[in-house]
Design a protein around this motif. Structure first.
Motif, PDB file in Angstrom:
ATOM      1  N   GLU A 291       0.837  -1.205   0.000  1.00 47.89           N
ATOM      2  CA  GLU A 291       0.000   0.000   0.000  1.00 47.89           C
ATOM      3  C   GLU A 291       0.875   1.261   0.000  1.00 47.89           C
ATOM      4  OE1 GLU A 291      -3.821  -1.557   2.653  1.00 47.89           O
ATOM      5  OE2 GLU A 291      -2.111  -0.648   3.657  1.00 47.89           O
TER       6      GLU A 291
ATOM      7  N   LYS B  92     -15.044   5.223   0.200  1.00 46.08           N
ATOM      8  CA  LYS B  92     -15.700   4.477  -0.873  1.00 46.08           C
ATOM      9  C   LYS B  92     -17.148   4.135  -0.588  1.00 46.08           C
ATOM     10  CE  LYS B  92     -13.278   0.618   1.023  1.00 46.08           C
ATOM     11  NZ  LYS B  92     -12.437  -0.523   0.805  1.00 46.08           N
TER      12      LYS B  92
ATOM     13  N   ASP C 242     -11.436   1.456  -4.429  1.00 47.07           N
ATOM     14  CA  ASP C 242     -11.018   2.623  -3.643  1.00 47.07           C
ATOM     15  C   ASP C 242     -11.231   3.893  -4.456  1.00 47.07           C
ATOM     16  OD1 ASP C 242      -9.898   1.249  -1.320  1.00 47.07           O
ATOM     17  OD2 ASP C 242      -8.382   0.515  -2.724  1.00 47.07           O
TER      18      ASP C 242
ATOM     19  N   HIS D   2     -16.108  -4.499   2.823  1.00 48.68           N
ATOM     20  CA  HIS D   2     -15.309  -3.354   2.357  1.00 48.68           C
ATOM     21  C   HIS D   2     -16.173  -2.183   1.934  1.00 48.68           C
ATOM     22  CE1 HIS D   2     -11.659  -5.395   3.177  1.00 48.68           C
ATOM     23  NE2 HIS D   2     -12.346  -6.479   2.862  1.00 48.68           N
TER      24      HIS D   2
END
Ligand code: BGC
Length: 418
Positions: free
Chosen positions: A40, A91, A301, A377
């Motif tokens: 990341e 998101k 994302d 998520h």
């Protein structure tokens, strides 16, 4: 409306400056994100470099904690204190919620200049628009339902890569008998929920997944299929090592790399970790869809831009928004991140076998209507209902609660959260 017009004018001015016309104004972005693992960090550093190369000043505000729950708390506190970040990685329905509060800048001018209508697949366009206006920009597509495999350990135990949950259980039992931890897992609610939703898809199929995790249908939540899902979760709780509570997801990925565990269920941000360690898919590790019914659990994302004051910050927002969907940047970023590009015209040539499989399976899932949004998520449902799932799934995983008790609790908590 007047505010939006004023903002658009300021953004347009910022854009001209960004293109180099005098006088040069500063372009600043304070970026709130939670990309702190090895892969990341490489990905977000690529964005920072792109921004700085275009003349921007980047102020980095990372909030450690996979899945973004810690960041969400910081974001809300900052907005309430009247100090929103210029850019934030958020998101799904969260984007819609912030837009409904009137907190997000309108990106229609950047979108028109960069042709977002043409390059974004409709499924992402829906996520980043509110009442027909762009309020965020997507940076990638992550697939959640991946199984990451250490092939040497499977071979050592004499088992094949599992394609059904029954095969998974048989393989895990054989691994245990060979003294190998079958499943690398980090006991954090969002990671438990990540595993849970792959089991929902695998045992129930895409239609059941939608009924249970998108429509929150009480019949689906209390069905025999959901009971079977919790029974499978109970099996899985016996396949993790004793040190799993609280472990970060990237440390679990490292266990698969180092031969300390055979498999991990995690989205393809895990591939960013394998890539950072210079490991190759197909030989050093394998990526296969999680067991059971075919389908694609979508996560994506995005960056949203809060309404802020100051010409430099508004110019910085426009610059950052315009860079994120650049073709070359999309390739660089997504190779580091483990995801695939958000725009639909980036050639697959530079991508590895896992990414190409993700692209192919996504297209197939769209055609077969087995593309589903991630609950864990935050693509499928808002934070409150998601929180109900996380509570019950985690409590069940860490106790001796029966599957029947779990579905009863689930249906109650989900109802309370709506
Ligand atoms: C995000 C990824 C991130 C992962 C672990 C997911 O929810 O979409 O970008 O790498 O969490 O933090």
């Amino acid at each position: 409306m007047a505010h939006i017009r004023a903002l658009s004018t300021a953004v347009a001015i910022g854009g001209l400056v960004a293109l180099g016309s005098a006088p040069a104004a500063a372009q600043t972005a304070e970026v709130l994100h939670y990309w702190t693992s090895g892969g990341e960090a490489r990905a977000v550093a690529a964005l920072q470099q792109e921004f700085e190369a275009a003349g921007g000043t980047w102020i980095d505000s990372p909030v450690a904690g996979g899945g973004g729950d810690a960041q969400a708390t910081v974001l809300r506190a900052r907005v309430l204190a009247g100090d929103p970040p210029t850019a934030v990685q958020i998101k799904g329905p969260n984007i819609q919620d912030w837009a409904a509060e009137g907190a997000l800048a309108n990106l229609d001018e950047v979108a028109a200049a960069e042709g977002w209508d043409e390059i974004l697949p409709p499924l992402l366009r829906d996520i980043v628009t509110y009442e027909g206006h762009y309020v965020a920009v997507p940076v990638n597509i992550h697939r959640v339902n991946w199984l990451w495999v250490n092939p040497a350990l499977l071979e050592q135990a004499g088992v094949a890569v599992p394609t059904t949950w029954d095969e998974f259980n048989a393989a895990a039992d054989a691994l245990l008998a060979a003294g190998i931890t079958p499943l690398a897992h980090g006991g954090q609610p969002w990671q438990d929920a990540t595993v849970f939703e792959t089991v929902v898809l695998g045992l129930g199929g895409a239609d059941f997944y939608r009924q249970a995790l998108v429509d929150l249908d009480p019949d689906a939540l209390t069905s025999d299929t959901m009971i079977a899902v919790f029974e499978q979760m109970r099996r899985l709780s016996g396949y993790v090592d004793p040190n799993f509570p609280g472990r970060e997801w990237n440390l679990a990925t490292r266990m698969v790399m180092n031969g300390e565990a055979a498999m991990q269920i995690m989205g393809d941000w895990a591939k960013g970790e394998f890539a950072a360690a210079e490991l190759q898919p197909g030989s050093d590790y394998l990526c296969v869809p999680t067991p059971g019914a075919a389908g694609y659990i979508l996560n994506s994302d995005s960056f949203a831009f809060f309404k802020v004051e100051g010409e430099d910050r508004i110019a910085g927002q426009r610059l950052l928004a315009s860079l994120i969907l650049g073709t070359d940047f999309q390739e660089t970023f997504n190779l580091f991140k483990g995801s695939i590009p958000a725009r639909n015209d980036v050639p697959p040539d530079a991508f590895d076998a896992c990414a190409v499989r993700s692209m192919d399976d996504l297209a197939q899932a769209v055609a077969a209507d087995s593309l589903v949004p991630s609950m864990a998520h935050e693509i499928a449902i808002g934070r409150a209902a998601r929180g109900a799932f996380l509570d019950v799934v985690t409590e069940h995983f860490n106790s001796d609660m029966t599957a029947e008790e779990a579905v009863e609790r689930l249906v109650e908590e989900v109802e309370l959260a709506q």
